[in-house]
Design a protein around this motif. Structure first.
Motif, PDB file in Angstrom:
ATOM      1  N   ILE A   1       1.112  -1.050   0.182  1.00  0.00           N
ATOM      2  CA  ILE A   1       0.099   0.268  -0.016  1.00  0.00           C
ATOM      3  C   ILE A   1       0.400   1.454   0.045  1.00  0.00           C
ATOM      4  O   ILE A   1       0.706   2.092  -0.819  1.00  0.00           O
ATOM      5  CB  ILE A   1      -1.189  -0.439   1.102  1.00  0.00           C
ATOM      6  N   ASP A   2       2.023   1.176   0.704  1.00  0.00           N
ATOM      7  CA  ASP A   2       2.927   2.042   0.429  1.00  0.00           C
ATOM      8  C   ASP A   2       3.840   2.580  -1.295  1.00  0.00           C
ATOM      9  O   ASP A   2       3.281   3.854  -1.279  1.00  0.00           O
ATOM     10  CB  ASP A   2       4.322   2.147   1.361  1.00  0.00           C
ATOM     11  N   ALA A   3       3.895   1.762  -1.594  1.00  0.00           N
ATOM     12  CA  ALA A   3       4.080   1.679  -2.795  1.00  0.00           C
ATOM     13  C   ALA A   3       2.943   2.176  -3.941  1.00  0.00           C
ATOM     14  O   ALA A   3       3.284   2.795  -5.311  1.00  0.00           O
ATOM     15  CB  ALA A   3       4.466   0.366  -3.339  1.00  0.00           C
ATOM     16  N   LEU A   4       1.462   2.060  -3.294  1.00  0.00           N
ATOM     17  CA  LEU A   4       0.654   3.019  -4.748  1.00  0.00           C
ATOM     18  C   LEU A   4       0.230   3.127  -3.227  1.00  0.00           C
ATOM     19  O   LEU A   4      -0.724   3.885  -4.559  1.00  0.00           O
ATOM     20  CB  LEU A   4      -0.015   1.325  -4.525  1.00  0.00           C
ATOM     21  N   ALA A   5       0.588   4.205  -2.863  1.00  0.00           N
ATOM     22  CA  ALA A   5      -0.894   5.053  -1.963  1.00  0.00           C
ATOM     23  C   ALA A   5      -0.802   5.965  -2.850  1.00  0.00           C
ATOM     24  O   ALA A   5      -1.496   7.245  -3.090  1.00  0.00           O
ATOM     25  CB  ALA A   5       0.107   5.741  -0.866  1.00  0.00           C
TER      26      ALA A   5
ATOM     27  N   TRP B   1      -0.516  -2.765  11.311  1.00  0.00           N
ATOM     28  CA  TRP B   1      -1.007  -3.290  10.260  1.00  0.00           C
ATOM     29  C   TRP B   1      -0.252  -3.208   8.793  1.00  0.00           C
ATOM     30  O   TRP B   1       0.376  -1.815   8.687  1.00  0.00           O
ATOM     31  CB  TRP B   1      -2.272  -3.316  10.617  1.00  0.00           C
ATOM     32  N   THR B   2      -0.090  -4.251   8.055  1.00  0.00           N
ATOM     33  CA  THR B   2       0.581  -3.244   6.863  1.00  0.00           C
ATOM     34  C   THR B   2      -0.752  -4.197   5.545  1.00  0.00           C
ATOM     35  O   THR B   2      -1.042  -5.100   5.910  1.00  0.00           O
ATOM     36  CB  THR B   2       1.819  -4.111   6.554  1.00  0.00           C
ATOM     37  N   ALA B   3      -0.137  -3.599   4.392  1.00  0.00           N
ATOM     38  CA  ALA B   3      -1.339  -4.090   3.295  1.00  0.00           C
ATOM     39  C   ALA B   3      -1.090  -3.953   1.237  1.00  0.00           C
ATOM     40  O   ALA B   3       0.379  -3.177   2.146  1.00  0.00           O
ATOM     41  CB  ALA B   3      -2.633  -2.889   3.568  1.00  0.00           C
ATOM     42  N   ALA B   4      -1.436  -4.739   1.129  1.00  0.00           N
ATOM     43  CA  ALA B   4      -1.115  -4.792  -0.004  1.00  0.00           C
ATOM     44  C   ALA B   4      -2.479  -4.945  -1.099  1.00  0.00           C
ATOM     45  O   ALA B   4      -3.221  -5.006  -0.679  1.00  0.00           O
ATOM     46  CB  ALA B   4      -0.036  -6.286  -0.307  1.00  0.00           C
ATOM     47  N   ILE B   5      -2.298  -3.808  -2.332  1.00  0.00           N
ATOM     48  CA  ILE B   5      -2.844  -3.672  -2.729  1.00  0.00           C
ATOM     49  C   ILE B   5      -2.851  -4.328  -4.369  1.00  0.00           C
ATOM     50  O   ILE B   5      -2.630  -4.475  -4.883  1.00  0.00           O
ATOM     51  CB  ILE B   5      -2.866  -1.871  -3.610  1.00  0.00           C
ATOM     52  N   ASP B   6      -4.054  -4.807  -4.810  1.00  0.00           N
ATOM     53  CA  ASP B   6      -4.312  -5.210  -6.078  1.00  0.00           C
ATOM     54  C   ASP B   6      -4.987  -4.178  -7.177  1.00  0.00           C
ATOM     55  O   ASP B   6      -5.903  -3.612  -6.885  1.00  0.00           O
ATOM     56  CB  ASP B   6      -5.962  -5.887  -6.200  1.00  0.00           C
ATOM     57  N   SER B   7      -4.020  -3.931  -7.855  1.00  0.00           N
ATOM     58  CA  SER B   7      -4.166  -2.591  -8.205  1.00  0.00           C
ATOM     59  C   SER B   7      -5.113  -2.953  -9.837  1.00  0.00           C
ATOM     60  O   SER B   7      -5.687  -1.805  -9.825  1.00  0.00           O
ATOM     61  CB  SER B   7      -2.415  -2.863  -9.652  1.00  0.00           C
ATOM     62  N   LYS B   8      -5.278  -4.034 -10.030  1.00  0.00           N
ATOM     63  CA  LYS B   8      -5.981  -4.070 -11.001  1.00  0.00           C
ATOM     64  C   LYS B   8      -7.667  -3.484 -10.243  1.00  0.00           C
ATOM     65  O   LYS B   8      -8.336  -2.880 -11.178  1.00  0.00           O
ATOM     66  CB  LYS B   8      -6.588  -5.727 -11.526  1.00  0.00           C
ATOM     67  N   SER B   9      -7.674  -4.236  -9.067  1.00  0.00           N
ATOM     68  CA  SER B   9      -9.023  -3.693  -8.924  1.00  0.00           C
ATOM     69  C   SER B   9      -9.082  -2.288  -8.087  1.00  0.00           C
ATOM     70  O   SER B   9      -9.999  -1.536  -7.543  1.00  0.00           O
ATOM     71  CB  SER B   9      -9.509  -5.143  -7.235  1.00  0.00           C
ATOM     72  N   GLY B  10      -7.907  -1.826  -7.561  1.00  0.00           N
ATOM     73  CA  GLY B  10      -8.154  -0.775  -6.234  1.00  0.00           C
ATOM     74  C   GLY B  10      -8.194  -1.196  -4.981  1.00  0.00           C
ATOM     75  O   GLY B  10      -8.329  -0.283  -4.630  1.00  0.00           O
ATOM     76  N   LEU B  11      -8.710  -2.266  -5.358  1.00  0.00           N
ATOM     77  CA  LEU B  11      -8.753  -2.936  -3.515  1.00  0.00           C
ATOM     78  C   LEU B  11      -7.885  -3.305  -3.077  1.00  0.00           C
ATOM     79  O   LEU B  11      -6.786  -3.778  -3.450  1.00  0.00           O
ATOM     80  CB  LEU B  11      -9.999  -3.798  -3.636  1.00  0.00           C
ATOM     81  N   ILE B  12      -8.007  -3.533  -1.346  1.00  0.00           N
ATOM     82  CA  ILE B  12      -6.806  -3.986  -0.194  1.00  0.00           C
ATOM     83  C   ILE B  12      -7.248  -5.194  -1.246  1.00  0.00           C
ATOM     84  O   ILE B  12      -7.897  -6.170  -0.899  1.00  0.00           O
ATOM     85  CB  ILE B  12      -6.930  -3.563   0.552  1.00  0.00           C
ATOM     86  N   ALA B  13      -5.493  -6.015  -1.229  1.00  0.00           N
ATOM     87  CA  ALA B  13      -5.734  -7.951  -1.824  1.00  0.00           C
ATOM     88  C   ALA B  13      -5.443  -8.728  -0.473  1.00  0.00           C
ATOM     89  O   ALA B  13      -6.850  -9.058   0.059  1.00  0.00           O
ATOM     90  CB  ALA B  13      -5.019  -7.667  -2.440  1.00  0.00           C
ATOM     91  N   SER B  14      -4.752  -7.646   0.586  1.00  0.00           N
ATOM     92  CA  SER B  14      -4.444  -8.726   1.925  1.00  0.00           C
ATOM     93  C   SER B  14      -4.092  -7.583   3.244  1.00  0.00           C
ATOM     94  O   SER B  14      -3.752  -6.878   2.932  1.00  0.00           O
ATOM     95  CB  SER B  14      -3.069 -10.119   1.911  1.00  0.00           C
TER      96      SER B  14
END
Length: 790
Positions: free
Chosen positions: A57-61, A82-95
């Motif tokens: 999420i930091d890389a895609l903020a 907490w940390t998170a990763a974003i799915d750039s295709k959906s724009g939603l939090i993947a995990s």
């Protein structure tokens, strides 16, 4: 009289979905050894390749909407590390994962029943309905962050539940226009009472519309018929006749958050007489495009003789024949023992039924009252001369191996109903160089064409069964084929503790897709050190440069792609855990693997732009799910008991999520009990297992196998509170191996390492002769007679 069932030594071909590969042939031939008339029509649209594009999420903020960024910052401020990763295709939090958020009372928090009384509804303790209610409340509170309308979510009971006493999965399907979106989900994982992970997979943005259905099923069937040159009721058996489905599909060159769309499709599945394969077509219900046409087969005491691995790696050995049918009623038990009397068995068992093209199976008890299926030389239709024309190596091998692996999985997943159903296994099919799972049965081919009989190779049997449990573990078959093939490999690896998949299948070492195997006559070797390059496989150095087109996470050939996650699993047990390659390491892998099956999906995520990259940041990755199971205190931010080893294994192959807080930290949040000291005493068709106490509040799991201390174990007793166990389903004159683990009640993740493994051989009770007679007298009663008394 009790009867032992002999274990069969049969050689099974390698993995499901694995086709036979001859030295020097193209790697693509691993999918299917002999192509049929429909193979040339196989097609797969790029629109179906939806994997990838996951980053921290930091890389895609900068790409996130301000509202989403603000919601994430508020979430972290409220809930800690907490940390998170974003799915750039959906724009939603993947995990997202991190420090635990209390949901239900557990070791990881101080909640009490009164704290959650409003959702308990009078229940004594939380159940799945309570967890679902809490999850929906969480979604409502964090709606902008999650990006999914709670009203579109329907609980998936197969993927949800409590696989162990300290662990809950709450998993939702995403429904649009009344139809579930295939492979789309929102999932929550709760450990020791705390939410430690949540995420989304394959969920299109909320503003993505459901397209209009413009074609009828009949028109779609006409398109399929025209494409393949016609369908005939005389030769084509329709299995699925135009089911309307809603699937996420990829948009090319889409902007951030706009990479997924929804497509209505008609799905057809059929089998054509005389053509190998189960054929599936996906037809776009809007424009009639054929998105996919593909073969979806996954290729690759009664006593009897079996091969421990394959005919080329050792002689046939005798083992109990478990759960085989008896004409007198009922079945033999796990040790092949039954109550006695005359009986006949046909290997139409309680959990496995064999069909052998060589002929029928029918064996009657011998003069001692035993069912002895026997051993023999040769291959294919060779028999011991008893038991009918179908009492072949393959029949015996498959009956034994499939029954045993079912027992293993039931030990970890006792509520899985599919494991208790009878499974059809077809052997000695009149083809060569392959084996496959077709969605309902296991299928093995005869020897020939340079390949050994696949039904006689244990690694092939176990791999193909892996496809079956993959399909029936709650999540359905892996959403892409590379993970499915690795699932099959891992099933065999855990059972056999061998890196060579299907040893003895080939006459020489496998090609390794250009990275030659150095000591494996199977189809793959999942130990990178046993390849010419001696280099761990990654998507950049292996998948991108060695794998042809297919449907794996990177859109490459599935057996080739499976190397990356399979090598990571092998490394975890054999390189990175303490005591690598020894029993305790394998026991840890067993638990993390099987307890994570109902929530795991694609083993990793792949990005295919430029040089391929990968990570395990998707919600269903093997890294995420095994890490969630490993945690022992309801807090992922501080690490897990085997976190360092898990990270080392997965990161070596580029499929860990390196941005997870505590990703590489080995941390125990509890103190494991003392390791128990084991004792064994042989009985008559029984073994008395006892051990020393590991302290108050401790329960024990008992494990057994018939192979050895460094082989896969079956959990035969769970959460025993006493310090003894009587195993009454073993057979006389066979050696059994045992180990016991101790764990605090309710915290299997805090288990001590297993006890030292010991063996015992049950024997009939010794005969006690009567006392010698006394007071013997003899009196003559005639010239040639006498009376004797005592």
């Amino acid at each position: 009289m009790n009867v032992n069932v002999r274990r069969f030594a049969a050689v099974a071909l390698f993995a499901a979905g694995v086709s036979a590969v001859m030295p020097g042939t193209a790697a693509a031939q691993m999918v299917k050894g002999k192509l049929g008339s429909l193979d040339s029509l196989s097609v797969r649209s790029e629109r179906l390749n939806i994997s990838g594009g996951i980053d921290s999420i930091d890389a895609l903020a900068s790409a996130l909407a301000p509202a989403a960024n603000n919601s994430w910052n508020q979430f972290r401020a409220t809930n800690g590390d907490w940390t998170a990763a974003i799915d750039s295709k959906s724009g939603l939090i993947a995990s997202a994962d991190g420090a635990g958020i209390p949901w239900v009372p557990g070791r990881g928090n101080r909640l009490t029943r009164s704290d959650i009384a409003s959702v308990l509804g009078g229940r004594a303790k939380p159940d799945l309905a309570v967890l679902e209610s809490i999850a929906r409340n969480f979604i409502a509170k964090n709606g902008k962050l999650i990006g999914v309308d709670a009203s579109s979510l329907v609980l998936n009971a197969g993927r949800s539940g409590q696989p162990s006493d300290y662990l809950w999965f709450v998993d939702f399907d995403v429904v649009r226009a009344g139809i579930p979106v295939e492979n789309a989900r929102v999932v929550f994982r709760v450990n020791h009472g705390n939410l430690i992970q949540w995420g989304t997979e394959n969920v299109p943005a909320a503003d993505v519309a459901v397209p209009q259905v413009k074609l009828g099923a009949k028109a779609a069937l006409g398109i399929l018929s025209s494409y393949i040159g016609g369908l005939s009721p005389l030769t084509d058996r329709i299995i699925e006749n135009g089911t309307l489905r809603l699937i996420p599909t990829a948009k090319a060159e889409a902007a951030f958050g706009k990479g997924l769309e929804l497509t209505n499709i008609y799905q057809f599945t059929f089998h054509r007489q005389g053509v190998m394969g189960t054929w599936r077509a996906k037809i776009d219900a809007g424009n009639g495009d054929i998105l996919e046409f593909a073969d979806v087969n996954d290729y690759a005491q009664a006593t009897g003789g079996i091969y421990q691995n394959s005919p080329t790696t050792g002689a046939e050995i005798v083992r109990p024949v478990p759960f085989t049918n008896l004409s007198s009623g009922g079945f033999t038990n796990s040790g092949g023992v039954f109550g006695g009397g005359a009986a006949t068995s046909t290997m139409a068992g309680q959990f496995v039924r064999i069909s052998d093209t060589c002929g029928a199976i029918s064996l009657a008890t011998n003069g001692s009252g035993d069912l002895v299926f026997g051993t023999s030389a040769g291959t294919n239709c060779t028999t011991p001369g008893v038991g009918g024309a179908g009492n072949t190596h393959s029949s015996r091998e498959q009956f034994y191996q499939v029954n045993r692996i079912k027992e293993v999985v039931k030990g970890w997943l006792p509520s899985n109903a599919w494991l208790n159903q009878q499974l059809l296994v077809n052997v000695n099919l009149n083809q060569t160089c392959n084996a496959y799972w077709n969605g309902s049965s296991l299928n093995f081919f005869r020897s020939g064409g340079g390949c050994n009989n696949t039904g006689e190779i244990s690694g092939v049997s176990l791999h193909e069964f892996g496809h079956g449990i993959d399909q029936n573990d709650g999540t359905g078959s892996a959403s892409e084929g590379g993970t499915g093939e690795s699932y099959g490999d891992t099933t065999a690896v855990i059972a056999l503790h061998a890196s060579c998949m299907g040893a003895g299948f080939l006459a020489g070492n496998c090609s390794g897709y250009g990275d030659a195997c150095t000591s494996c006559t199977g189809v793959r070797d999942v130990d990178f050190a046993k390849h010419a390059s001696n280099t761990p496989a990654t998507v950049a150095n292996f998948t991108q440069v060695r794998c042809g087109a297919g449907s794996g996470p990177c859109g490459k050939e599935v057996h080739c792609e499976s190397y990356v996650p399979s090598e990571a699993i092998w490394d975890f047990a054999n390189r990175d855990l303490p005591g690598p390659g020894l029993g305790p390491a394998w026991t840890t892998l067993d638990r993390l693997w099987y307890l994570s099956r109902s929530t795991a999906t694609s083993s990793f995520a792949c990005t295919r732009t430029g040089t391929f990259t990968s990570n395990g940041c998707n919600a269903g990755s093997w890294w995420k799910t095994m890490r969630a199971v490993d945690d022992d205190d309801g807090n992922l931010a501080n690490g897990t008991p085997h976190g360092g080893a898990l990270f080392a294994a997965f990161n070596r192959h580029g499929i860990a999520c390196t941005t997870d807080t505590g990703a590489s930290t080995t941390f125990r949040g509890c103190t494991s009990p003392l390791v128990p000291t084991l004792s064994l005493t042989a009985g008559n068709n029984s073994a008395a297992v006892s051990w020393t106490s590991s302290g108050a509040g401790v329960v024990y799991d008992v494990f057994r196998n018939e192979t050895g201390c460094n082989a896969g174990f079956t959990k035969v007793a769970n959460d025993v509170s006493a310090t003894s166990y009587s195993d009454n389903v073993v057979a006389n004159n066979f050696t059994y191996y045992y180990q016991v683990t101790a764990q605090p009640t309710g915290n299997e993740a805090c288990a001590a390492v297993p006890s030292v493994c010991l063996s015992v051989t049950p024997l009939p009770a010794p005969c006690t002769p009567p006392s010698a007679p006394t007071g013997v007298t003899a009196t003559a009663t005639g010239q040639t007679t006498a009376t004797v008394s005592w």
